[in-house]
Design a protein around this motif. Structure first.
Motif, PDB file in Angstrom:
ATOM      1  N   LEU A  37      27.616  64.417  67.116  1.00 36.30           N
ATOM      2  CA  LEU A  37      27.445  63.084  67.686  1.00 36.30           C
ATOM      3  C   LEU A  37      28.669  62.683  68.493  1.00 36.30           C
ATOM      4  O   LEU A  37      29.798  63.042  68.149  1.00 36.30           O
ATOM      5  N   LYS A  38      28.443  61.931  69.539  1.00 35.39           N
ATOM      6  CA  LYS A  38      29.529  61.357  70.330  1.00 35.39           C
ATOM      7  C   LYS A  38      29.838  59.944  69.826  1.00 35.39           C
ATOM      8  O   LYS A  38      29.080  59.357  69.054  1.00 35.39           O
ATOM      9  N   GLU A  39      30.939  59.385  70.286  1.00 34.29           N
ATOM     10  CA  GLU A  39      31.365  58.028  69.938  1.00 34.29           C
ATOM     11  C   GLU A  39      30.203  57.039  70.086  1.00 34.29           C
ATOM     12  O   GLU A  39      29.548  56.973  71.120  1.00 34.29           O
ATOM     13  N   GLY A  40      29.928  56.289  69.003  1.00 33.49           N
ATOM     14  CA  GLY A  40      28.949  55.214  69.042  1.00 33.49           C
ATOM     15  C   GLY A  40      27.518  55.628  68.762  1.00 33.49           C
ATOM     16  O   GLY A  40      26.647  54.759  68.580  1.00 33.49           O
ATOM     17  N   GLU A  41      27.226  56.937  68.700  1.00 37.69           N
ATOM     18  CA  GLU A  41      25.850  57.349  68.407  1.00 37.69           C
ATOM     19  C   GLU A  41      25.509  57.056  66.952  1.00 37.69           C
ATOM     20  O   GLU A  41      26.356  57.164  66.058  1.00 37.69           O
ATOM     21  N   LYS A  42      24.224  56.697  66.730  1.00 40.72           N
ATOM     22  CA  LYS A  42      23.782  56.367  65.378  1.00 40.72           C
ATOM     23  C   LYS A  42      23.653  57.645  64.563  1.00 40.72           C
ATOM     24  O   LYS A  42      23.013  58.614  64.988  1.00 40.72           O
ATOM     25  N   ALA A  43      24.235  57.623  63.359  1.00 42.45           N
ATOM     26  CA  ALA A  43      24.191  58.797  62.475  1.00 42.45           C
ATOM     27  C   ALA A  43      23.163  58.607  61.362  1.00 42.45           C
ATOM     28  O   ALA A  43      22.429  59.531  60.999  1.00 42.45           O
ATOM     29  N   ILE A  44      23.107  57.387  60.792  1.00 43.90           N
ATOM     30  CA  ILE A  44      22.218  57.087  59.662  1.00 43.90           C
ATOM     31  C   ILE A  44      21.532  55.753  59.945  1.00 43.90           C
ATOM     32  O   ILE A  44      22.180  54.785  60.352  1.00 43.90           O
ATOM     33  N   SER A  45      20.220  55.694  59.714  1.00 46.93           N
ATOM     34  CA  SER A  45      19.454  54.466  59.969  1.00 46.93           C
ATOM     35  C   SER A  45      19.207  53.682  58.694  1.00 46.93           C
ATOM     36  O   SER A  45      18.962  54.263  57.614  1.00 46.93           O
ATOM     37  N   GLU A  46      19.244  52.372  58.823  1.00 46.97           N
ATOM     38  CA  GLU A  46      18.945  51.471  57.712  1.00 46.97           C
ATOM     39  C   GLU A  46      17.524  51.733  57.206  1.00 46.97           C
ATOM     40  O   GLU A  46      16.606  52.013  57.973  1.00 46.97           O
ATOM     41  N   GLY A  47      17.349  51.661  55.849  1.00 45.17           N
ATOM     42  CA  GLY A  47      16.023  51.777  55.244  1.00 45.17           C
ATOM     43  C   GLY A  47      15.636  53.181  54.825  1.00 45.17           C
ATOM     44  O   GLY A  47      14.630  53.384  54.138  1.00 45.17           O
ATOM     45  N   ILE A  48      16.428  54.197  55.231  1.00 48.76           N
ATOM     46  CA  ILE A  48      16.121  55.578  54.831  1.00 48.76           C
ATOM     47  C   ILE A  48      16.585  55.809  53.395  1.00 48.76           C
ATOM     48  O   ILE A  48      17.641  55.337  52.978  1.00 48.76           O
ATOM     49  N   ARG A  49      15.789  56.573  52.628  1.00 48.91           N
ATOM     50  CA  ARG A  49      16.179  56.880  51.242  1.00 48.91           C
ATOM     51  C   ARG A  49      17.387  57.811  51.243  1.00 48.91           C
ATOM     52  O   ARG A  49      17.416  58.809  51.959  1.00 48.91           O
ATOM     53  N   LYS A  50      18.383  57.491  50.409  1.00 52.58           N
ATOM     54  CA  LYS A  50      19.608  58.284  50.355  1.00 52.58           C
ATOM     55  C   LYS A  50      19.360  59.697  49.834  1.00 52.58           C
ATOM     56  O   LYS A  50      20.052  60.649  50.222  1.00 52.58           O
ATOM     57  N   CYS A  51      18.381  59.849  48.949  1.00 52.44           N
ATOM     58  CA  CYS A  51      18.169  61.158  48.316  1.00 52.44           C
ATOM     59  C   CYS A  51      17.384  62.128  49.189  1.00 52.44           C
ATOM     60  O   CYS A  51      17.256  63.301  48.844  1.00 52.44           O
ATOM     61  N   ASP A  52      16.853  61.662  50.343  1.00 55.31           N
ATOM     62  CA  ASP A  52      16.030  62.546  51.174  1.00 55.31           C
ATOM     63  C   ASP A  52      16.847  63.671  51.801  1.00 55.31           C
ATOM     64  O   ASP A  52      16.362  64.789  51.972  1.00 55.31           O
ATOM     65  N   ASN A  53      18.091  63.358  52.191  1.00 56.44           N
ATOM     66  CA  ASN A  53      18.980  64.356  52.792  1.00 56.44           C
ATOM     67  C   ASN A  53      20.370  64.250  52.181  1.00 56.44           C
ATOM     68  O   ASN A  53      20.857  63.149  51.933  1.00 56.44           O
ATOM     69  N   ILE A  54      20.979  65.400  51.951  1.00 53.25           N
ATOM     70  CA  ILE A  54      22.386  65.430  51.574  1.00 53.25           C
ATOM     71  C   ILE A  54      23.152  65.647  52.868  1.00 53.25           C
ATOM     72  O   ILE A  54      22.896  66.612  53.606  1.00 53.25           O
ATOM     73  N   ILE A  55      24.086  64.740  53.170  1.00 57.61           N
ATOM     74  CA  ILE A  55      24.797  64.774  54.448  1.00 57.61           C
ATOM     75  C   ILE A  55      26.274  65.035  54.188  1.00 57.61           C
ATOM     76  O   ILE A  55      26.927  64.294  53.448  1.00 57.61           O
ATOM     77  N   VAL A  56      26.793  66.097  54.801  1.00 55.87           N
ATOM     78  CA  VAL A  56      28.212  66.462  54.656  1.00 55.87           C
ATOM     79  C   VAL A  56      28.926  66.099  55.956  1.00 55.87           C
ATOM     80  O   VAL A  56      28.549  66.576  57.032  1.00 55.87           O
ATOM     81  N   LEU A  57      29.920  65.245  55.851  1.00 56.57           N
ATOM     82  CA  LEU A  57      30.691  64.821  57.024  1.00 56.57           C
ATOM     83  C   LEU A  57      31.816  65.841  57.242  1.00 56.57           C
ATOM     84  O   LEU A  57      32.805  65.850  56.509  1.00 56.57           O
ATOM     85  N   ILE A  58      31.640  66.725  58.230  1.00 54.66           N
ATOM     86  CA  ILE A  58      32.596  67.816  58.402  1.00 54.66           C
ATOM     87  C   ILE A  58      33.589  67.574  59.539  1.00 54.66           C
ATOM     88  O   ILE A  58      34.553  68.323  59.702  1.00 54.66           O
ATOM     89  N   LYS A  59      33.351  66.510  60.321  1.00 53.14           N
ATOM     90  CA  LYS A  59      34.341  66.123  61.333  1.00 53.14           C
ATOM     91  C   LYS A  59      34.154  64.644  61.646  1.00 53.14           C
ATOM     92  O   LYS A  59      33.033  64.179  61.822  1.00 53.14           O
ATOM     93  N   GLY A  60      35.265  63.905  61.709  1.00 49.80           N
ATOM     94  CA  GLY A  60      35.221  62.513  62.137  1.00 49.80           C
ATOM     95  C   GLY A  60      34.936  61.524  61.020  1.00 49.80           C
ATOM     96  O   GLY A  60      35.058  61.842  59.829  1.00 49.80           O
ATOM     97  N   GLU A  61      34.515  60.332  61.404  1.00 51.43           N
ATOM     98  CA  GLU A  61      34.257  59.240  60.468  1.00 51.43           C
ATOM     99  C   GLU A  61      33.003  58.477  60.894  1.00 51.43           C
ATOM    100  O   GLU A  61      32.620  58.491  62.075  1.00 51.43           O
TER     101      GLU A  61
END
Length: 890
Positions: free
Chosen positions: A340-364
């Motif tokens: 993702l580039k600066e400002g792009e949406k990574a996670i959307s409101e309303g999605i279940r947390k358990c559906d995907n395990i997300i590993v942040l490997i670069k950035g914040e």
């Protein structure tokens, strides 16, 4: 000797073995003589021998004029040893050369003597004499004795002055030390530059080593354009010396100097250059190519960075650190990367947390109001997936800067780890403990699964007797929590304490023995228990026999006085090897006895301690096992597994022609040996057919660890491997790593398939072989095919770039197309048919006679040592540890 004393013949192209055109037994007998005669004992240092070169010369540390330096440099260019040196290295060697002044008819060295010095003739004439006949006359700027710079080899001729003469000379120790110092400094500087670049910070030590080995160095003159704006690039440049100007269009942007770098995006994306880079002055750059890295790692650098980042995140996570290496790798392989580039949406409101395990490997990731919520190496949704929570994200989250995410779907996560997290990790704890026990190392995955299902849990209260001394043994205990005391009932003495993640009672699973001590719980104790009846249901008869043999080799309660000599089975530079039998158990062992006088004379104390340390770390089905060491006033002793069989070299002669299947089997065994050693940072350094035994079931065993060494990074020592099997980086003295062993394995693979070595098959002169190895050019037989990419595999193993030989990892190597069909686990469990089972004479009669008519061990060994030549011991240096052999105490 110098090239002027030698006639060189080109090696013929080998022909594929066939019964009509190739006398294999003759060819292999010739190679056997080469191997046996070409090198000294690898543990012998040149420092152990008295100097024999130019004994009566006047030796001066004379300063050299420009003319002298130019004169010597021209002489050095005739030898590959010096052609591989950088200008800095060559200048340093020349600077260390001494000036020898000799009168007429003075001997520089004699035929068959062992010397250490290389000479360049400055003035005068010298004669070369072989077997008392003059064969050549040497004149100024000619040179001789270059092989002495590599190792101790008997001089092939006598060299004597005809008239007043002067020579420039450098000895091996000075030569090797000079190269080592320069190379070590260069290596450290290059490593520092590599590690300063952010994209490389995520690499592990082995990957960094591979990078350093693959660096190219380029020089640029003032005004020379290094890269052009708008061009597609695939090279990263690191400035090691000088400076460059960075410009866009007609505008100069900035100046870069030593330690700066440019083009890093080219390694990841093969991107277009955004600026022109021009050298301001004489500039030296280190370069690393994208294509080279992909070849090196077996995948792209970008994928390596992503996977390494995930590994770091997994290691930091309290849940995932409980997974096995296999589960780790499966998780890595099922993840999908999103950039993702600066400002792009990574996670959307309303999605279940358990559906995907997300590993942040670069950035914040930040919320809409700019609050940083997730940082690099955070893992999102894992807790919810494991606990089966239905929580949802309450906000949208966006990339802050460039962000890389690894997504693992819920279903893929549980499939990768093998089911319910809590059950899987409980089993992992048990498996981790079981794999510490040598007894279980050779079980298949299916047998391990059955073993886990057979474990029962038992709890013991404080002071409970878990079992009593002299009771029949019927179970193994693995401590989940708590502590137990092991007590000698006869003396009421506490022998030892055993705590969590340890075990006791394993011998009772195979042997009908009574417990040798009482075990009592101290506090609450929770154990997994495996009963003998359950274990025996898992084993077949062959595996049971194999495990019983292996566990017998773990028995270190042997006393040297319980051993009787059957016969002598080996003789070496330092020690003699005897077949011995245990007077009660009737078990056979090999006992190596090393005379302390020889050890002191050759200053081999550290070598023997290192050999012992290495052997104690090794426990592998395909490697000779050390059982115990002893010492007395005269000697130190290694008690080793007795391997009844034949040398692989002799087996190859018996077989005449190896089928592809046979070659594949032996090569796979060699790679399993190397994998075990290299995982422990042990380089073997002496791999060739004569150091592999084929045992009485046809399985290979690696023997003789006199040249092995524990290394982290690089080492520079030349050791006693035969020249036909020696890696080029060992010869040149630039430093080498574990990958030198892969070169030797590649030579053996070529030999298995084509009944010849690829370099110097018809050469007996080591120097000529070294030249051919250094050139690195070899040919396949005209009728050799490339089925399953076998030529590609051999070419990979015999690559002059050491880092490219493995193809990234041992797993990559083992998954090469040529190895398709090889069951690696079955090799370790000795379940595959073998190419050749030696027919061996019975030793039963000799063993029985040894038990009946045994002689004192010292008497037998003293007789064997009677004709040994023991040099005068050297003066003991200050700080010498007179108790160096304490660790050998039995």
């Amino acid at each position: 000797m110098g090239s002027c004393l030698r006639t060189t013949s080109k090696s013929k192209i080998p022909v594929l073995p066939n019964h009509e055109g190739l006398d294999l037994s003759e060819a292999k007998a010739k190679l056997s003589r080469k191997i046996k005669q070409s090198m000294p004992d690898p543990r012998l240092s040149s420092d152990c021998k008295e100097p024999t070169d130019a004994k009566f010369a006047i030796v001066q540390d004379k300063s050299k004029s420009k003319a002298d330096i130019s004169f010597i440099s021209a002489a050095l260019t005739k030898h590959f040893i010096f052609n591989s040196l950088t200008e800095e290295q060559r200048e340093s060697v020349i600077n260390h050369m001494k000036y020898y002044i000799l009168e007429p008819r003075e001997v520089v060295f004699e035929q068959n003597s062992v010397g250490s010095t290389f000479f360049v003739i400055a003035h005068g004439k010298l004669e070369v004499i072989i077997d008392e006949k003059r064969v050549n006359v040497l004149r100024p700027q000619e040179s001789f004795g270059e092989l002495a710079l590599l190792h101790d080899t008997p001089r092939s001729a006598t060299v004597r002055t005809i008239e007043n003469s002067s020579l420039w000379g450098v000895d091996r120790k000075t030569f090797r030390n000079t190269l080592e110092q320069i190379n070590a400094l260069n290596y450290a500087e290059n490593r520092g530059l590599i590690e300063s670049i952010p994209v490389f910070k995520i690499l592990n030590n082995a990957q960094i080593e591979s990078l350093i080995a693959s660096i190219a160095t380029n020089m640029y003159s003032p005004g020379q354009v290094i890269v052009n704006e708008g061009e597609t690039g695939d090279l990263l440049y690191i400035i090691k010396q000088g400076s460059v100007i960075c410009s866009q269009g007609e505008k100069d942007i900035k100046t870069m100097e030593k330690g700066d770098y440019f083009g890093e995006q080219a390694l990841l994306y093969n991107s277009v250059r955004t600026a022109t880079i021009t050298a301001v002055e004489n500039t030296k750059c280190l370069t690393i190519g994208r294509a080279e890295l992909t070849k090196l790692f077996g995948t792209s650098l970008q994928l390596i960075v992503h996977k390494n980042s995930q590994r770091i995140a997994f290691d930091k996570n309290v849940y995932l650190k409980k997974l096995t290496k296999t589960q780790f790798e499966k998780l890595l392989n099922c993840s999908e990367i999103q950039e993702l580039k600066e400002g792009e949406k990574a996670i959307s409101e309303g999605i279940r947390k358990c559906d995907n395990i997300i590993v942040l490997i670069k950035g914040e990731l930040q919320s809409e109001d700019g609050e940083i919520v997730y940082k690099v190496f955070d893992i999102i949704g894992l807790d919810e997936a494991i606990q089966a929570f239905d929580d949802i994200f309450q906000k949208d989250y966006y990339a802050k800067g460039d962000v890389h995410l690894a997504f693992i779907k819920n279903s893929a996560f549980f499939e990768a780890i093998g089911g319910d997290y809590h059950k899987v990790t409980t089993n992992n704890d048990a498996i981790k403990l079981l794999k510490k026990i040598p007894l279980f190392r050779y079980l298949s995955e299916e047998q391990f699964e059955s073993l886990i299902q057979s474990l029962r849990t038992e709890n013991f209260k404080n002071d409970a007797i878990i079992f009593a001394q002299n009771q029949p043994g019927e179970s193994l205990f693995l401590i989940k929590s708590g502590r137990v005391e092991v007590i000698d009932k006869d003396t009421n003495r506490i022998l030892r304490n055993i705590t969590k993640d340890d075990y006791f009672g394993e011998r009772s699973l195979l042997f009908d023995k009574f417990r040798s001590a009482t075990v009592k719980a101290k506090g609450e104790v929770n154990c997994w228990v495996l009963y003998k009846s359950d274990f025996m249901r898992i084993l077949d008869e062959k595996l049971k026999k194999l495990l019983m043999k292996r566990i017998e080799l773990q028995d270190d309660n042997i006393n040297i006085h319980d051993l009787y000599v059957v016969n002598q089975i080996g003789t070496g530079t330092f020690g003699n090897v005897f077949l011995v039998i245990h007077k009660q158990k009737k078990s056979l062992y090999a006992l190596k006895a090393v005379n302390k006088k020889k050890v002191r004379a050759y200053e081999m104390e550290d070598n023997l301690l290192l050999e012992r340390k290495i052997l104690l770390q090794i426990d592998h089905m395909l490697i000779s096992k050390l059982i115990k060491t002893f010492k007395d006033d005269k000697r130190v002793y290694f008690l080793l597994e007795y391997i009844r069989g034949m040398n692989l070299f002799d087996v190859l002669r018996k077989l005449d022609v190896l089928t592809v299947a046979d070659a594949k089997f032996y090569t796979a065994c060699i790679f399993l040996m190397l994998e075990h050693l290299h995982e422990r940072d042990i380089i073997y350094r002496d791999l060739h057919p004569m150091n592999i035994m084929i045992d009485d079931e046809g399985y290979p065993k690696l023997i003789d660890f006199g040249a092995a060494k524990i290394i982290k990074g690089r080492t520079y020592t030349i050791v006693g491997i035969p020249p036909h099997y020696m890696a080029p980086e060992i010869i040149t003295g630039h430093g080498y790593t574990l990958s030198a062993d892969y070169w030797s394995a590649g030579i053996m693979l070529y030999e298995f398939l084509y009944a010849a070595v690829p370099f110097g098959e018809e050469e007996n002169d080591p120097y000529v072989v070294y030249e051919m190895v250094q050139q690195g050019k070899f040919l396949f037989p005209p009728n050799a095919d490339n089925k399953d990419k076998i030529k590609d595999l051999i070419t990979q193993l015999l690559c002059k770039n050491p880092a490219a030989r493995l193809g990234g990892t041992f797993d990559n190597l083992k998954s090469h197309p040529w190895f398709i069909g090889i069951n690696w686990e079955k090799i370790l469990r000795r379940e595959l048919p073998t190419p050749y089972v030696p027919i061996l004479p019975s030793i039963l009669h000799d063993a029985e006679m040894a038990l009946k008519n045994h002689k004192p061990l010292d008497e037998v060994i003293t007789k064997a040592e009677k004709h040994d030549e023991i040099p005068k011991p050297r003066p003991v240096k200050e700080g010498f540890n007179v108790n160096w052999d304490e660790e050998f105490k039995g």
